[in-house]
Scaffold this motif. Structure first.
Motif, PDB file in Angstrom:
ATOM      1  N   VAL A  23     -26.409   1.973 -17.069  1.00  0.00           N
ATOM      2  CA  VAL A  23     -27.576   2.787 -17.405  1.00  0.00           C
ATOM      3  C   VAL A  23     -28.686   2.545 -16.377  1.00  0.00           C
ATOM      4  CG1 VAL A  23     -29.362   3.226 -19.131  1.00  0.00           C
ATOM      5  CG2 VAL A  23     -26.999   2.835 -19.854  1.00  0.00           C
ATOM      6  N   PHE A  24     -28.878   1.276 -15.978  1.00  0.00           N
ATOM      7  CA  PHE A  24     -29.895   0.943 -14.979  1.00  0.00           C
ATOM      8  C   PHE A  24     -29.605   1.642 -13.652  1.00  0.00           C
ATOM      9  CE2 PHE A  24     -31.315  -1.708 -11.435  1.00  0.00           C
ATOM     10  CZ  PHE A  24     -32.668  -1.845 -11.734  1.00  0.00           C
ATOM     11  N   ASN A  25     -28.344   1.544 -13.197  1.00  0.00           N
ATOM     12  CA  ASN A  25     -27.980   2.159 -11.926  1.00  0.00           C
ATOM     13  C   ASN A  25     -28.127   3.668 -11.957  1.00  0.00           C
ATOM     14  OD1 ASN A  25     -27.349  -0.231 -10.636  1.00  0.00           O
ATOM     15  ND2 ASN A  25     -25.216  -0.198 -11.259  1.00  0.00           N
ATOM     16  N   ALA A  26     -27.763   4.271 -13.087  1.00  0.00           N
ATOM     17  CA  ALA A  26     -27.744   5.727 -13.169  1.00  0.00           C
ATOM     18  C   ALA A  26     -29.126   6.333 -13.363  1.00  0.00           C
ATOM     19  CB  ALA A  26     -26.824   6.168 -14.310  1.00  0.00           C
ATOM     20  N   VAL A  27     -30.023   5.644 -14.053  1.00  0.00           N
ATOM     21  CA  VAL A  27     -31.300   6.247 -14.416  1.00  0.00           C
ATOM     22  C   VAL A  27     -32.480   5.544 -13.748  1.00  0.00           C
ATOM     23  CG1 VAL A  27     -32.828   6.866 -16.318  1.00  0.00           C
ATOM     24  CG2 VAL A  27     -30.347   7.021 -16.620  1.00  0.00           C
ATOM     25  N   LEU A  28     -32.575   4.222 -13.889  1.00  0.00           N
ATOM     26  CA  LEU A  28     -33.760   3.517 -13.411  1.00  0.00           C
ATOM     27  C   LEU A  28     -33.788   3.321 -11.896  1.00  0.00           C
ATOM     28  CD1 LEU A  28     -34.292   0.804 -16.161  1.00  0.00           C
ATOM     29  CD2 LEU A  28     -35.368   3.041 -15.925  1.00  0.00           C
ATOM     30  N   MET A  29     -32.634   3.070 -11.286  1.00  0.00           N
ATOM     31  CA  MET A  29     -32.625   2.829  -9.842  1.00  0.00           C
ATOM     32  C   MET A  29     -33.133   4.021  -9.036  1.00  0.00           C
ATOM     33  SD  MET A  29     -32.151  -0.086  -8.564  1.00  0.00           S
ATOM     34  CE  MET A  29     -31.776   0.402  -6.881  1.00  0.00           C
ATOM     35  N   PRO A  30     -32.719   5.260  -9.345  1.00  0.00           N
ATOM     36  CA  PRO A  30     -33.290   6.393  -8.597  1.00  0.00           C
ATOM     37  C   PRO A  30     -34.804   6.501  -8.745  1.00  0.00           C
ATOM     38  CG  PRO A  30     -31.307   7.069  -9.741  1.00  0.00           C
ATOM     39  CD  PRO A  30     -31.624   5.697 -10.236  1.00  0.00           C
ATOM     40  N   VAL A  31     -35.319   6.176  -9.928  1.00  0.00           N
ATOM     41  CA  VAL A  31     -36.771   6.209 -10.131  1.00  0.00           C
ATOM     42  C   VAL A  31     -37.442   5.140  -9.269  1.00  0.00           C
ATOM     43  CG1 VAL A  31     -38.620   5.807 -11.809  1.00  0.00           C
ATOM     44  CG2 VAL A  31     -36.624   7.179 -12.444  1.00  0.00           C
ATOM     45  N   ILE A  32     -36.858   3.943  -9.212  1.00  0.00           N
ATOM     46  CA  ILE A  32     -37.411   2.870  -8.388  1.00  0.00           C
ATOM     47  C   ILE A  32     -37.382   3.260  -6.915  1.00  0.00           C
ATOM     48  CG2 ILE A  32     -37.012   0.498  -7.599  1.00  0.00           C
ATOM     49  CD1 ILE A  32     -36.017  -0.123 -10.434  1.00  0.00           C
ATOM     50  N   VAL A  33     -36.286   3.888  -6.487  1.00  0.00           N
ATOM     51  CA  VAL A  33     -36.192   4.342  -5.095  1.00  0.00           C
ATOM     52  C   VAL A  33     -37.268   5.383  -4.805  1.00  0.00           C
ATOM     53  CG1 VAL A  33     -34.746   5.600  -3.457  1.00  0.00           C
ATOM     54  CG2 VAL A  33     -33.750   3.792  -4.853  1.00  0.00           C
ATOM     55  N   MET A  34     -37.504   6.301  -5.740  1.00  0.00           N
ATOM     56  CA  MET A  34     -38.546   7.308  -5.552  1.00  0.00           C
ATOM     57  C   MET A  34     -39.918   6.647  -5.401  1.00  0.00           C
ATOM     58  SD  MET A  34     -39.701  10.462  -8.000  1.00  0.00           S
ATOM     59  CE  MET A  34     -39.178  11.832  -6.975  1.00  0.00           C
ATOM     60  N   LEU A  62     -29.642  11.780  -5.004  1.00  0.00           N
ATOM     61  CA  LEU A  62     -29.457  10.334  -5.145  1.00  0.00           C
ATOM     62  C   LEU A  62     -29.248   9.944  -6.602  1.00  0.00           C
ATOM     63  CD1 LEU A  62     -32.098   8.861  -2.681  1.00  0.00           C
ATOM     64  CD2 LEU A  62     -29.660   8.376  -2.650  1.00  0.00           C
ATOM     65  N   ALA A  63     -29.975  10.602  -7.512  1.00  0.00           N
ATOM     66  CA  ALA A  63     -29.845  10.296  -8.935  1.00  0.00           C
ATOM     67  C   ALA A  63     -28.442  10.591  -9.436  1.00  0.00           C
ATOM     68  CB  ALA A  63     -30.873  11.107  -9.734  1.00  0.00           C
ATOM     69  N   VAL A  64     -27.822  11.635  -8.880  1.00  0.00           N
ATOM     70  CA  VAL A  64     -26.445  11.957  -9.264  1.00  0.00           C
ATOM     71  C   VAL A  64     -25.476  10.899  -8.730  1.00  0.00           C
ATOM     72  CG1 VAL A  64     -24.580  13.633  -8.951  1.00  0.00           C
ATOM     73  CG2 VAL A  64     -26.900  14.434  -9.445  1.00  0.00           C
ATOM     74  N   CYS A  65     -25.726  10.418  -7.523  1.00  0.00           N
ATOM     75  CA  CYS A  65     -24.767   9.527  -6.866  1.00  0.00           C
ATOM     76  C   CYS A  65     -24.853   8.072  -7.327  1.00  0.00           C
ATOM     77  CB  CYS A  65     -24.960   9.587  -5.353  1.00  0.00           C
ATOM     78  SG  CYS A  65     -24.505  11.175  -4.619  1.00  0.00           S
ATOM     79  N   TYR A  66     -26.017   7.644  -7.808  1.00  0.00           N
ATOM     80  CA  TYR A  66     -26.194   6.217  -8.093  1.00  0.00           C
ATOM     81  C   TYR A  66     -25.295   5.696  -9.212  1.00  0.00           C
ATOM     82  CZ  TYR A  66     -29.687   3.986  -5.190  1.00  0.00           C
ATOM     83  OH  TYR A  66     -30.309   3.366  -4.147  1.00  0.00           O
ATOM     84  N   GLY A  67     -24.920   6.539 -10.146  1.00  0.00           N
ATOM     85  CA  GLY A  67     -24.093   6.058 -11.253  1.00  0.00           C
ATOM     86  C   GLY A  67     -22.605   6.157 -11.008  1.00  0.00           C
ATOM     87  N   LEU A  68     -22.184   6.545  -9.806  1.00  0.00           N
ATOM     88  CA  LEU A  68     -20.769   6.808  -9.566  1.00  0.00           C
ATOM     89  C   LEU A  68     -19.922   5.538  -9.558  1.00  0.00           C
ATOM     90  CD1 LEU A  68     -21.004   9.580  -6.817  1.00  0.00           C
ATOM     91  CD2 LEU A  68     -20.641   9.852  -9.275  1.00  0.00           C
ATOM     92  N   GLY A  69     -20.489   4.417  -9.136  1.00  0.00           N
ATOM     93  CA  GLY A  69     -19.717   3.184  -9.079  1.00  0.00           C
ATOM     94  C   GLY A  69     -19.158   2.792 -10.436  1.00  0.00           C
ATOM     95  N   SER A  70     -19.982   2.907 -11.483  1.00  0.00           N
ATOM     96  CA  SER A  70     -19.518   2.538 -12.826  1.00  0.00           C
ATOM     97  C   SER A  70     -18.452   3.492 -13.334  1.00  0.00           C
ATOM     98  CB  SER A  70     -20.709   2.509 -13.793  1.00  0.00           C
ATOM     99  OG  SER A  70     -21.324   3.777 -13.880  1.00  0.00           O
ATOM    100  N   VAL A  71     -18.506   4.756 -12.905  1.00  0.00           N
ATOM    101  CA  VAL A  71     -17.471   5.729 -13.297  1.00  0.00           C
ATOM    102  C   VAL A  71     -16.128   5.327 -12.703  1.00  0.00           C
ATOM    103  CG1 VAL A  71     -16.741   8.142 -13.172  1.00  0.00           C
ATOM    104  CG2 VAL A  71     -19.149   7.594 -13.497  1.00  0.00           C
ATOM    105  N   ALA A  72     -16.121   4.994 -11.416  1.00  0.00           N
ATOM    106  CA  ALA A  72     -14.877   4.589 -10.764  1.00  0.00           C
ATOM    107  C   ALA A  72     -14.294   3.338 -11.415  1.00  0.00           C
ATOM    108  CB  ALA A  72     -15.123   4.344  -9.274  1.00  0.00           C
ATOM    109  N   VAL A  73     -15.151   2.375 -11.723  1.00  0.00           N
ATOM    110  CA  VAL A  73     -14.693   1.135 -12.359  1.00  0.00           C
ATOM    111  C   VAL A  73     -14.119   1.425 -13.745  1.00  0.00           C
ATOM    112  CG1 VAL A  73     -15.433  -1.094 -13.291  1.00  0.00           C
ATOM    113  CG2 VAL A  73     -16.261  -0.340 -11.068  1.00  0.00           C
ATOM    114  N   SER A  74     -14.794   2.271 -14.517  1.00  0.00           N
ATOM    115  CA  SER A  74     -14.345   2.598 -15.865  1.00  0.00           C
ATOM    116  C   SER A  74     -12.983   3.278 -15.851  1.00  0.00           C
ATOM    117  CB  SER A  74     -15.378   3.493 -16.552  1.00  0.00           C
ATOM    118  OG  SER A  74     -14.955   3.861 -17.846  1.00  0.00           O
ATOM    119  N   VAL A  75     -12.809   4.231 -14.946  1.00  0.00           N
ATOM    120  CA  VAL A  75     -11.523   4.933 -14.843  1.00  0.00           C
ATOM    121  C   VAL A  75     -10.422   3.963 -14.458  1.00  0.00           C
ATOM    122  CG1 VAL A  75     -10.250   6.686 -13.558  1.00  0.00           C
ATOM    123  CG2 VAL A  75     -12.592   7.142 -14.269  1.00  0.00           C
ATOM    124  N   ASN A  76     -10.687   3.119 -13.471  1.00  0.00           N
ATOM    125  CA  ASN A  76      -9.672   2.175 -13.025  1.00  0.00           C
ATOM    126  C   ASN A  76      -9.338   1.161 -14.115  1.00  0.00           C
ATOM    127  OD1 ASN A  76      -8.900  -0.556 -11.476  1.00  0.00           O
ATOM    128  ND2 ASN A  76      -8.322   1.204 -10.218  1.00  0.00           N
TER     129      ASN A  76
END
Length: 247
Positions: A23-34, A62-76
């Motif tokens: 949740v942090f990576n997907a939502v809060l990190m893009p806001v912090i980067v902004m 960037l907001a779309v891309c930041y949460g992709l790592g957790s998606v890949a991990v979850s699928v794997n």
């Protein structure tokens, strides 16, 4: 009785809600980067307009891309821990398993995008987009979410372990930084300038930027749609091929 796709979607949404890091990576990190770019170094860039107006379209991507790592991990993890095999015994369609991950990723993206837009307005964002152009922005963002979602699912299935799956998504997370998201491609050095101009994310960002400014360029729109549709097709076919091979 609920369809398997709805059940898989609810399952993935619950997993996301129970994982504060994702949740942090997907939502809060893009806001912090902004906040970092607009407040700390935004004045260093001469982009011809208010920097928050320039940067917001790229930060949406960037907001779309930041949460992709957790998606890949979850699928794997589903694949390597035998969860997929249990679903096969229960006669759950493979399309429901994979689509559940993609749709959950898109919904998370929309929350992150809404947060970015809210913060952007608080920082002085002043778009000229009409109501229809805002709808087109949302459509591009959703299509971007599906495209990157399917490609990330494919990467997650292709990787051998959850750790390597998370690493496999890093190029997608970093690629926006080598586009026109932060500064115009023309202001970059030789080599990087050409890469930024011709990589897939730049026309997508320029399309969002044009729509929000009220004057999208037809060439950017056509390139963006071509890239997005191409990524969806490649990701979808690769994901199902990998799923069929490993499951």
């Amino acid at each position: 009785m609920k369809s398997p796709s709805v059940v898989m979607l609810r399952r993935n949404l619950k997993h996301i809600a129970r994982n504060p890091t994702s949740v942090f990576n997907a939502v809060l990190m893009p806001v912090i980067v902004m906040l970092m770019f607009v407040y700390m170094i935004g004045d260093a860039f001469n982009v011809g307009v208010n920097y928050v107006d320039y940067a917001t379209p790229g930060l949406l991507l960037l907001a779309v891309c930041y949460g992709l790592g957790s998606v890949a991990v979850s699928v794997n993890s589903d694949m390597t821990k035998g969860v997929i095999n249990r679903f096969k015994v229960m006669d759950v369609p493979r399309s429901a398993v994979l689509t559940g991950h993609v749709v959950a990723s898109v919904l998370t993206n929309l929350i992150a995008v809404a947060a970015i837009i809210g913060v952007a307005f608080a920082l002085g964002f002043n778009p000229s987009a009409s109501f229809m152009q805002w709808l087109e922005v949302i459509g591009i963002v959703v299509l971007l979410g599906f495209a990157t979602g399917w490609l990330t699912v494919a990467l997650g299935l292709f990787a051998k372990t959850p750790e390597t799956a998370g690493m496999a998504a890093i190029p997608l997370i970093m690629l926006p930084f080598f586009s026109s998201a932060i500064v115009p491609a023309d202001k970059m050095g030789p080599g990087l300038r050409e890469f930024a101009k011709y990589q897939p994310f730049t026309p997508i960002i320029e399309t969002l930027r044009g729509l929000l400014a009220g004057a999208p360029a037809a060439s950017d729109v056509l390139q963006a749609l071509a890239w997005l549709v191409g990524i969806v097709v490649v990701g979808y076919l690769w994901a199902f091929a990998s799923f069929t091979k490993r499951a």
